[in-house]
Design a protein around this motif. Structure first.
Motif, PDB file in Angstrom:
ATOM      1  N   ASP A 165       0.963  -1.452  -0.223  1.00  0.00           N
ATOM      2  CA  ASP A 165      -0.255   0.208  -0.141  1.00  0.00           C
ATOM      3  C   ASP A 165       0.733   1.265   0.362  1.00  0.00           C
ATOM      4  OD1 ASP A 165       1.093   0.402   2.800  1.00  0.00           O
ATOM      5  OD2 ASP A 165      -1.104  -0.297   3.831  1.00  0.00           O
ATOM      6  N   ARG A 166       0.619   2.230  -0.132  1.00  0.00           N
ATOM      7  CA  ARG A 166       1.376   3.725  -0.251  1.00  0.00           C
ATOM      8  C   ARG A 166       1.740   3.917   0.810  1.00  0.00           C
ATOM      9  NH1 ARG A 166      -3.657   8.382  -0.717  1.00  0.00           N
ATOM     10  NH2 ARG A 166      -4.391   6.760   1.014  1.00  0.00           N
ATOM     11  N   LYS A 167       1.916   2.997   2.750  1.00  0.00           N
ATOM     12  CA  LYS A 167       2.229   3.200   3.259  1.00  0.00           C
ATOM     13  C   LYS A 167       3.773   2.447   3.488  1.00  0.00           C
ATOM     14  CE  LYS A 167      -0.990   2.317   6.246  1.00  0.00           C
ATOM     15  NZ  LYS A 167      -2.257   3.056   5.067  1.00  0.00           N
ATOM     16  N   GLY A 168       3.478   1.639   2.333  1.00  0.00           N
ATOM     17  CA  GLY A 168       4.999   0.281   2.430  1.00  0.00           C
ATOM     18  C   GLY A 168       4.721  -0.940   2.617  1.00  0.00           C
ATOM     19  N   LEU A 169       3.480  -1.011   3.674  1.00  0.00           N
ATOM     20  CA  LEU A 169       3.057  -1.726   4.191  1.00  0.00           C
ATOM     21  C   LEU A 169       2.690  -3.498   3.219  1.00  0.00           C
ATOM     22  CD1 LEU A 169       1.278  -1.178   7.479  1.00  0.00           C
ATOM     23  CD2 LEU A 169       3.699  -1.643   6.929  1.00  0.00           C
ATOM     24  N   VAL A 170       2.663  -4.687   3.213  1.00  0.00           N
ATOM     25  CA  VAL A 170       2.560  -5.257   2.566  1.00  0.00           C
ATOM     26  C   VAL A 170       0.928  -5.884   2.608  1.00  0.00           C
ATOM     27  CG1 VAL A 170       2.549  -8.311   1.561  1.00  0.00           C
ATOM     28  CG2 VAL A 170       4.491  -6.592   2.091  1.00  0.00           C
ATOM     29  N   ILE A 171       0.020  -5.816   2.017  1.00  0.00           N
ATOM     30  CA  ILE A 171      -1.556  -5.911   1.832  1.00  0.00           C
ATOM     31  C   ILE A 171      -1.956  -7.454   1.080  1.00  0.00           C
ATOM     32  CG2 ILE A 171      -1.807  -4.192   2.699  1.00  0.00           C
ATOM     33  CD1 ILE A 171      -3.187  -3.743   0.302  1.00  0.00           C
ATOM     34  N   ALA A 172      -2.929  -7.970   1.445  1.00  0.00           N
ATOM     35  CA  ALA A 172      -3.488  -9.006   0.639  1.00  0.00           C
ATOM     36  C   ALA A 172      -4.693  -7.980  -0.152  1.00  0.00           C
ATOM     37  CB  ALA A 172      -4.211 -10.021   1.434  1.00  0.00           C
ATOM     38  N   HIS A 173      -4.717  -7.261  -0.928  1.00  0.00           N
ATOM     39  CA  HIS A 173      -5.549  -6.649  -1.635  1.00  0.00           C
ATOM     40  C   HIS A 173      -7.164  -7.470  -2.288  1.00  0.00           C
ATOM     41  CE1 HIS A 173      -6.928  -3.583  -4.283  1.00  0.00           C
ATOM     42  NE2 HIS A 173      -7.494  -4.591  -4.949  1.00  0.00           N
ATOM     43  N   GLY A 174      -7.835  -7.677  -1.868  1.00  0.00           N
ATOM     44  CA  GLY A 174      -9.367  -8.145  -1.949  1.00  0.00           C
ATOM     45  C   GLY A 174      -9.196  -8.459  -0.911  1.00  0.00           C
ATOM     46  N   ALA A 175      -8.863  -8.751   0.127  1.00  0.00           N
ATOM     47  CA  ALA A 175      -9.482  -9.960   1.555  1.00  0.00           C
ATOM     48  C   ALA A 175      -9.918  -8.549   2.367  1.00  0.00           C
ATOM     49  CB  ALA A 175      -8.145  -9.833   2.146  1.00  0.00           C
ATOM     50  N   GLU A 176     -10.920  -8.919   3.630  1.00  0.00           N
ATOM     51  CA  GLU A 176     -11.379  -7.873   3.690  1.00  0.00           C
ATOM     52  C   GLU A 176     -10.370  -7.582   5.303  1.00  0.00           C
ATOM     53  OE1 GLU A 176     -15.263  -8.702   5.159  1.00  0.00           O
ATOM     54  OE2 GLU A 176     -16.354  -9.610   3.815  1.00  0.00           O
ATOM     55  N   THR A 177     -10.704  -5.843   5.333  1.00  0.00           N
ATOM     56  CA  THR A 177      -9.931  -5.626   7.210  1.00  0.00           C
ATOM     57  C   THR A 177     -10.947  -5.191   8.177  1.00  0.00           C
ATOM     58  OG1 THR A 177      -7.864  -5.230   5.918  1.00  0.00           O
ATOM     59  CG2 THR A 177      -8.123  -4.233   8.084  1.00  0.00           C
ATOM     60  N   LYS A 178     -10.896  -5.833   9.506  1.00  0.00           N
ATOM     61  CA  LYS A 178     -11.647  -5.220  10.065  1.00  0.00           C
ATOM     62  C   LYS A 178     -11.298  -4.662  11.139  1.00  0.00           C
ATOM     63  CE  LYS A 178     -15.369  -8.676   8.558  1.00  0.00           C
ATOM     64  NZ  LYS A 178     -16.274  -8.099   8.470  1.00  0.00           N
ATOM     65  N   ASP A 179     -11.682  -3.308  11.899  1.00  0.00           N
ATOM     66  CA  ASP A 179     -11.104  -2.533  12.569  1.00  0.00           C
ATOM     67  C   ASP A 179     -11.985  -3.210  14.047  1.00  0.00           C
ATOM     68  OD1 ASP A 179     -10.577  -0.599  10.960  1.00  0.00           O
ATOM     69  OD2 ASP A 179     -12.742   0.164  11.019  1.00  0.00           O
ATOM     70  N   ALA A 180     -10.669  -2.737  15.361  1.00  0.00           N
ATOM     71  CA  ALA A 180     -11.024  -3.508  16.362  1.00  0.00           C
ATOM     72  C   ALA A 180     -11.364  -2.048  17.345  1.00  0.00           C
ATOM     73  CB  ALA A 180     -11.014  -4.665  17.009  1.00  0.00           C
ATOM     74  N   ALA A 181     -12.192  -2.126  18.175  1.00  0.00           N
ATOM     75  CA  ALA A 181     -11.861  -1.316  19.841  1.00  0.00           C
ATOM     76  C   ALA A 181     -11.222  -2.008  21.132  1.00  0.00           C
ATOM     77  CB  ALA A 181     -13.120  -0.064  19.321  1.00  0.00           C
ATOM     78  N   SER A 182     -11.363  -3.183  21.215  1.00  0.00           N
ATOM     79  CA  SER A 182     -11.075  -3.476  22.171  1.00  0.00           C
ATOM     80  C   SER A 182     -10.881  -4.889  22.006  1.00  0.00           C
ATOM     81  CB  SER A 182     -12.702  -4.081  22.793  1.00  0.00           C
ATOM     82  OG  SER A 182     -13.208  -4.725  21.856  1.00  0.00           O
ATOM     83  N   ALA A 183     -10.601  -5.254  23.210  1.00  0.00           N
ATOM     84  CA  ALA A 183      -9.555  -7.006  23.097  1.00  0.00           C
ATOM     85  C   ALA A 183     -10.435  -7.855  22.574  1.00  0.00           C
ATOM     86  CB  ALA A 183      -8.564  -7.865  24.714  1.00  0.00           C
ATOM     87  N   GLU A 184     -11.567  -7.550  23.176  1.00  0.00           N
ATOM     88  CA  GLU A 184     -12.573  -8.985  22.590  1.00  0.00           C
ATOM     89  C   GLU A 184     -13.131  -8.592  21.655  1.00  0.00           C
ATOM     90  OE1 GLU A 184     -12.164  -7.640  27.217  1.00  0.00           O
ATOM     91  OE2 GLU A 184     -12.772  -6.663  25.213  1.00  0.00           O
ATOM     92  N   GLU A 185     -13.191  -7.811  21.051  1.00  0.00           N
ATOM     93  CA  GLU A 185     -13.792  -7.303  19.670  1.00  0.00           C
ATOM     94  C   GLU A 185     -12.187  -8.487  18.256  1.00  0.00           C
ATOM     95  OE1 GLU A 185     -14.686  -3.477  17.728  1.00  0.00           O
ATOM     96  OE2 GLU A 185     -16.068  -2.790  19.664  1.00  0.00           O
ATOM     97  N   LEU A 186     -11.435  -8.162  18.930  1.00  0.00           N
ATOM     98  CA  LEU A 186     -10.435  -8.511  18.263  1.00  0.00           C
ATOM     99  C   LEU A 186     -10.220 -10.035  18.517  1.00  0.00           C
ATOM    100  CD1 LEU A 186      -6.611  -7.017  18.357  1.00  0.00           C
ATOM    101  CD2 LEU A 186      -7.928  -7.734  16.145  1.00  0.00           C
ATOM    102  N   LEU A 187     -10.957 -10.825  19.424  1.00  0.00           N
ATOM    103  CA  LEU A 187     -11.090 -12.007  20.044  1.00  0.00           C
ATOM    104  C   LEU A 187     -11.806 -12.539  19.294  1.00  0.00           C
ATOM    105  CD1 LEU A 187      -9.595 -14.846  21.576  1.00  0.00           C
ATOM    106  CD2 LEU A 187     -10.773 -13.775  22.897  1.00  0.00           C
ATOM    107  N   ALA A 188     -13.700 -11.744  19.053  1.00  0.00           N
ATOM    108  CA  ALA A 188     -14.512 -12.347  18.558  1.00  0.00           C
ATOM    109  C   ALA A 188     -14.122 -12.923  16.950  1.00  0.00           C
ATOM    110  CB  ALA A 188     -15.593 -11.518  18.394  1.00  0.00           C
ATOM    111  N   LEU A 189     -13.237 -11.405  16.347  1.00  0.00           N
ATOM    112  CA  LEU A 189     -12.855 -11.826  15.395  1.00  0.00           C
ATOM    113  C   LEU A 189     -12.089 -12.792  14.725  1.00  0.00           C
ATOM    114  CD1 LEU A 189     -12.155  -7.943  14.028  1.00  0.00           C
ATOM    115  CD2 LEU A 189     -14.239  -9.595  12.759  1.00  0.00           C
TER     116      LEU A 189
END
Length: 361
Positions: A165-189
């Motif tokens: 991407d523009r930041k130079g990070l390798v990404i999986a283009h076409g895969a979903e990326t989901k935001d998380a606001a807590s550890a519980e949300e990350l664990l659920a994902l």
């Protein structure tokens, strides 16, 4: 100072020895692996005793908490570095238990514990920074990257490409990326994604037939100067390599085994090239190493767990894995006791205890 210490050894290799299984004991196997200390392992072979050195060794009685306490790289990812933690070893050596934990997560491994630690650190620093945490979750199965945030049927219909991407990070283009606001949300994902992962009965009752890749991106914005940094934490539970003749794999499982062994060989080539400081690093030889490229080498910090069985029936595989990483640990060992590292660690201890540090340090 913390990250200066971490920079001294870009690749660390930890060894974890699992307990003997009931199946191994019942078939007459005996323990042939022993810990000399926190850094050394011996293996009894038909050609005598072999000794191997690691950056840290965890014996069969080491708990999940013991293992996680020695991982200090999560702070680096939050500070804007790329970090990779992965488990490597034969089928049934305890990789998934180390990285994920038990089936019900009553004894969580590195991944769930990392989710909690990320939000513990961000909450501690919320008065100085704004943080945004997001996650993608993939598996590499039979040479294909599949999105674990969608159903297996939908995943087969999606095309995922590895790009920067523009930041130079390798990404999986076409895969979903989901935001998380807590550890519980990350664990659920995470639990959602794990339900879609390929498993099969091989040497284990439930053996991973794909490489699980969890990519966590952390964006932080400094309240004082508005500076934004990006860090990426790659947590990888690799499928186990296995000898086809030993497992009797056929048809689809044979195809899976060959694909797994091919990607693990490519990863081994990359790690060896990095640890021996070769000019050319063969990232492009496999999708696994392509996706992990920005988390291996360069300014990235890498922690590799070698999981081994102590049983005599697995001596050959144990020796193979220990020998593969010998060059890595020997290279890493050069800096382990340097005066500079000892000096930096002393500074960190002073800062943590509130003592003053000289400006010219």
């Amino acid at each position: 100072y913390f990250n200066m210490v971490e920079d001294m050894k870009k690749i660390r290799v930890f060894c974890r020895i699992r307990p003997m299984s009931e199946a191994e004991t019942s078939c007459g196997s005996i323990p042939v692996v022993d810990c000399l200390d926190d850094y050394s392992v011996t293996v009894e072979t038909s050609r005598g005793l072999k000794e191997f050195q690691f950056d840290r060794v965890f014996n069969p009685t080491s708990s999940q908490e013991d293992v996680f306490q020695d991982i200090s790289l999560i702070q680096s990812a939050i500070d804007g570095y790329n970090v990779c933690i992965f488990a490597y070893g034969q089928t049934g050596s305890g990789k998934t238990f180390t990285m994920v934990g038990d089936k019900d997560l009553k004894n969580p491994g590195i991944m769930p514990r990392t989710f909690r630690t990320i939000f513990h650190i961000t909450q501690e620093n919320s008065s100085k920074f704004d943080f945004k945490v997001s996650m993608c979750m993939l598996e590499l199965y039979n040479e294909r990257l599949l999105d674990l945030f969608v159903s297996p049927v939908d995943a087969l219909g999606k095309r995922i490409e590895i790009k920067k991407d523009r930041k130079g990070l390798v990404i999986a283009h076409g895969a979903e990326t989901k935001d998380a606001a807590s550890a519980e949300e990350l664990l659920a994902l995470f639990e959602q994604g794990c339900c879609n992962r390929h498993i099969a009965a091989t040497m284990n009752m439930e053996s991973s037939r794909s490489h699980l890749i969890v990519g966590i991106t952390m964006e932080s914005r400094n309240h004082t100067n508005g500076c934004v940094s990006y860090g990426k934490l790659s947590l990888v539970d690799l499928a186990g390599s296995e000898r086809v003749a030993k497992t009797g794999a056929k048809d689809e499982q044979l195809k899976e085994a060959n694909s797994i062994n091919k990607s693990l060989s490519a990863l081994g080539d990359v790690i060896f090239a990095l640890s021996t400081e070769q000019v050319y690093v063969p990232y492009r030889n496999n999708k696994l190493t392509q996706f992990m490229q920005d988390s291996l080498g360069g300014n990235a910090k890498t922690l590799m767990f070698v999981n081994i069985s102590p049983a005599s029936c697995n001596t050959e595989e144990t020796l193979t894995y220990a020998t593969r990483v010998k060059a890595i640990t020997n290279t890493a060992q050069k800096n382990s006791e340097s005066k500079e590292i000892a000096h930096l660690k002393e500074i960190i201890l002073k800062l943590k205890s509130g003592q003053p540090v000289d400006d010219d340090v």
